[in-house]
Design an enzyme around this catalytic site. Structure first.
Site, PDB file in Angstrom:
ATOM      1  N   HIS A  65       0.839  -1.194   0.000  1.00 11.96           N
ATOM      2  CA  HIS A  65       0.000   0.000   0.000  1.00 11.96           C
ATOM      3  C   HIS A  65       0.870   1.237   0.000  1.00 11.96           C
ATOM      4  O   HIS A  65       2.038   1.202   0.370  1.00 11.96           O
ATOM      5  CB  HIS A  65      -0.931   0.020   1.214  1.00 11.96           C
ATOM      6  CG  HIS A  65      -0.222  -0.018   2.527  1.00 11.96           C
ATOM      7  ND1 HIS A  65       0.260  -1.181   3.077  1.00 11.96           N
ATOM      8  CD2 HIS A  65       0.105   0.956   3.420  1.00 11.96           C
ATOM      9  CE1 HIS A  65       0.837  -0.936   4.237  1.00 11.96           C
ATOM     10  NE2 HIS A  65       0.767   0.367   4.468  1.00 11.96           N
ATOM     11  N   CYS A 193       1.914   3.703  11.667  1.00 16.18           N
ATOM     12  CA  CYS A 193       2.827   3.215  10.638  1.00 16.18           C
ATOM     13  C   CYS A 193       3.081   4.349   9.654  1.00 16.18           C
ATOM     14  O   CYS A 193       2.406   5.381   9.700  1.00 16.18           O
ATOM     15  CB  CYS A 193       2.263   1.977   9.935  1.00 16.18           C
ATOM     16  SG  CYS A 193       0.828   2.291   8.881  1.00 16.18           S
TER      17      CYS A 193
END
Length: 686
Positions: A65, A193
């Site tokens: 991603h 993250c």
């Protein structure tokens, strides 16, 4: 609002064998659906994110991603692999692959839906349904949440403030304990993250689920792309321990000061939440208090920032391989030392440019300074720079210790570094002093203490005991042997000539170009600048070779994008223009976007060019008294024309190799690679 995933974005028979091929196959579906505008530019962004941390998760899941300017709308593409594809998960290949694409400025509603999917991937019923599906339309509907598993209230996509409500429902499992009259163990956690889309929310869900299973009340704050809602201060105050599962800096750390802390990577929060909860309980029982929670260390750029080390699986420093931890500790010290090197070194170099090398022996400007005399100004700059250089070894030692054991280790680290200078142990002494200080503090922190003493441990007891211990070791035990080793290294550098010097230049060139701003690059740079504190002919040659080699990667990529435009995407060509300036300024990181997009072709090419430049610089006997500056400090270089020739030769070698390797993978004429001014192209990987 367009649907995030449709049947056309589902591949139930994904045949790709590698993660790069899988990402390309799914990305091509996004391009066909007009969700992605530049295939190769988007894949470069995916690769750059993958380079930060593998995106494979336990349970056979891969979630590549990224955020990208080449994405029109938030999009999911799903592929199911029969053979499995390695995405770096500890338990083996992934058979369920989600490619998640978010625009650079995605709105909160879309990102909340993406985060909801990330949470659902933690539900075994949901993943089982994905493995059993046979109709792409039904699978797309399942992913969108239109056909949830049997218990929709537990697999729902959550939005807004529901994230904390869900993450905090560990209290439900602990409710029986509370109802019985005892207070459950309480943990507050923060997950984050780099992109804040997937791992952040999966770690939160995993920790909350583990808390429910263990009868522990877990409340999680997700610091994701859609922002974050701070935990209630009352909840934080009542917590017995804190877990940080993060790969970016935790925001507003001071809230958690004085709590037992487990500090790990975000993947550890996903893969082993029960272990983290157990570790938090053990730390609370031992009364370990985390000074780190109040330190609010600033994050670095491109190099390690001193946070507790994490290995590739996101585990904390306590669980990482020793080599990984050692590298992290050393890079912590180097990253804090570099500003002193840059400021002090450039001031000294400028003083030499104004007053010549005899400036180094000038009288103190505190006793003799003439306003209208150039030599006085040169002496002033030299003495300021020398004062900054005087901090190199103490700062190196202090922040190596800081990287190991946080704030309580700063004092013994600085003391050990100062003693290293006193006993003439130099740069090597600073390395050893920092490691000793960190180790001593970590040992003291493991000693159980009464609750009444915990408040003074980090500010009084630990610095006092550790400073005394490190001082004894540096003065009496290891200082003199290290000083002898440092002198031997200096003599060896001064005696380098012929083939030995060339071999050293090759090695330094390879190190500078392998990871372009990473650990090996920083080790080579630190080795070079360590010699500037007490300059010798050999040390000045090493500094010259290191800077020359470090300039090659961005210059080579800039040249390659100029001479063979068709081999690069529009984004890469734009980066190439910037790389001219970055390379000329000795900013090796300017080549990272190219290496992230095509590492197997770019990295070997620039390493070869760097090796050529390093070897030639050493063979020519070029010297450098400045630690930075690139072509802008050419007047301070010994043998400047030969030095520039060495850089040009390495740049040409790297350019030729990268063009050759990139050209070899193409099966169509170059004209077919450029579809127009937008830079779109069709390529076939070799």
């Amino acid at each position: 609002m367009s649907e995030l995933i449709t049947a056309e974005l589902v591949d139930l028979d994904l045949s790709a064998a590698t993660k790069d091929a899988a990402a390309r196959s799914l990305a091509e579906r996004m391009v066909a659906a007009h969700r992605v505008t530049d295939l190769d530019g988007f894949l470069a962004d995916v690769a750059a994110r993958e380079a930060q941390m593998p995106t494979g998760l336990d349970g056979g899941i891969g979630i590549p991603h990224c955020r990208s300017e080449h994405v029109n709308a938030p999009t999911l593409a799903f592929g199911r692999s029969g053979a499995g594809i390695d995405f770096g998960a500890a338990d083996g290949p992934a058979d369920l692959i989600f490619l998640i694409a978010a625009p650079a400025g995605a709105d909160d509603d879309h990102l909340t839906i993406l985060s909801g999917l990330a949470r659902r991937l933690m539900d075994p019923e949901f993943t089982a349904a994905l493995r059993a599906g046979t109709d792409p339309r039904a699978v797309a509907a399942l992913i969108r949440g239109e056909e949830p598993p049997e218990e929709p209230e537990q697999a729902r996509v959550e939005t807004g403030n529901q994230e904390q409500e869900r993450a905090g429902t560990g209290a439900e499992a602990a409710g029986a304990t509370g109802a019985a009259g005892s207070v459950p163990f309480r943990i507050v956690a923060v997950t984050s993250c780099p992109t804040g889309i997937a791992h952040t929310y999966m770690a939160a869900e995993s920790l909350a689920a583990a808390g429910r299973a263990e009868g522990v009340e877990v409340t999680v704050e997700t610091q994701g792309s859609a922002g974050f809602k701070k935990l209630d201060p009352a909840v934080v105050a009542a917590a017995d321990a804190v877990i940080w599962a993060h790969d970016v800096e935790v925001r507003e750390k001071a809230r958690f000061r004085g709590k037992p802390l487990v500090d790990v990577g975000v993947k550890a929060g996903i893969n082993r939440p029960a272990e983290l909860i157990a570790e938090a309980r053990r730390k609370a029982e031992r009364g370990e208090i985390a000074a780190a929670a109040g330190s609010d260390k600033a994050s670095g750029s491109g190099d390690d920032d001193g946070d507790r080390s994490r290995d590739g699986n996101g585990s904390g420093a306590e669980h990482a391989h020793f080599g990984v931890r050692l590298r992290t500790y050393l890079m912590s010290g180097v990253s804090y030392m570099v500003p002193f090197v840059a400021a002090g070194g450039l001031l000294i170099a400028l003083s030499f440019a104004i007053g010549g090398y005899e400036t180094a022996s000038a009288k103190s400007v505190a006793d003799h300074f003439v306003w209208g005399e150039a030599d006085s100004w040169a002496a002033l700059l030299n003495q300021i720079g020398s004062a900054a250089f005087g901090f190199l070894v103490p700062v190196l030692a202090g922040y190596i210790a800081y990287g190991m054991a946080d704030r309580p280790a700063l004092v013994p680290g600085f003391v050990g570094g100062a003693i290293a200078l006193t006993v003439n142990a130099g740069f090597l002494g600073g390395l050893v002093a920092g490691l000793l200080a960190g180790a001593v503090v970590m040992a003291v922190q493991r000693v159980p203490v009464h609750a009444t003493l915990r408040g003074i441990m980090p500010v009084l007891v630990i610095p006092l005991v550790a400073s005394a211990a490190v001082g004894f070791l540096m003065f009496i035990v290891v200082g003199k042997p290290i000083a002898s080793l440092q002198n031997a290294l200096t003599d060896w550098l001064n005696g380098l000539s012929g083939s030995n010097a060339v071999i050293l230049g090759v090695v330094l060139g390879l190190m500078m170009c392998f990871d372009m701003g990473g650990p090996l690059n920083k080790v080579a740079y630190a080795f070079a600048v360590g010699g500037l504190a007490d300059p010798t002919p050999g040390g000045l040659k090493v500094m010259a070779a290191v800077m020359a080699a470090g300039m090659v990667p961005p210059l080579a990529m800039a040249l390659a994008t100029t001479v063979r435009r068709g081999l690069f995407t529009k984004t890469e060509r734009e980066n190439g223009r910037a790389a001219w300036v970055l390379g000329a300024s000795f900013i090796t990181e300017g080549a990272i976007p190219f290496a992230a997009a095509d590492p197997l072709r770019v990295i070997p090419s620039v390493m070869a060019g760097g090796a050529v430049t390093g070897a030639l610089s050493m063979a020519f006997g070029a010297t450098l008294r400045a630690p930075h500056g690139g072509v802008f400090v050419v007047p301070l270089i010994g043998e400047p024309f030969l030095y520039l020739l060495a850089i040009a030769a390495g740049t040409l070698v790297a350019t030729a190799l990268v063009v050759l390797l990139k050209g070899a993978r193409r099966t169509a004429p170059e004209a077919a690679g450029d579809a127009g001014a937008d830079g779109a192209r069709v390529t076939v990987a070799a």
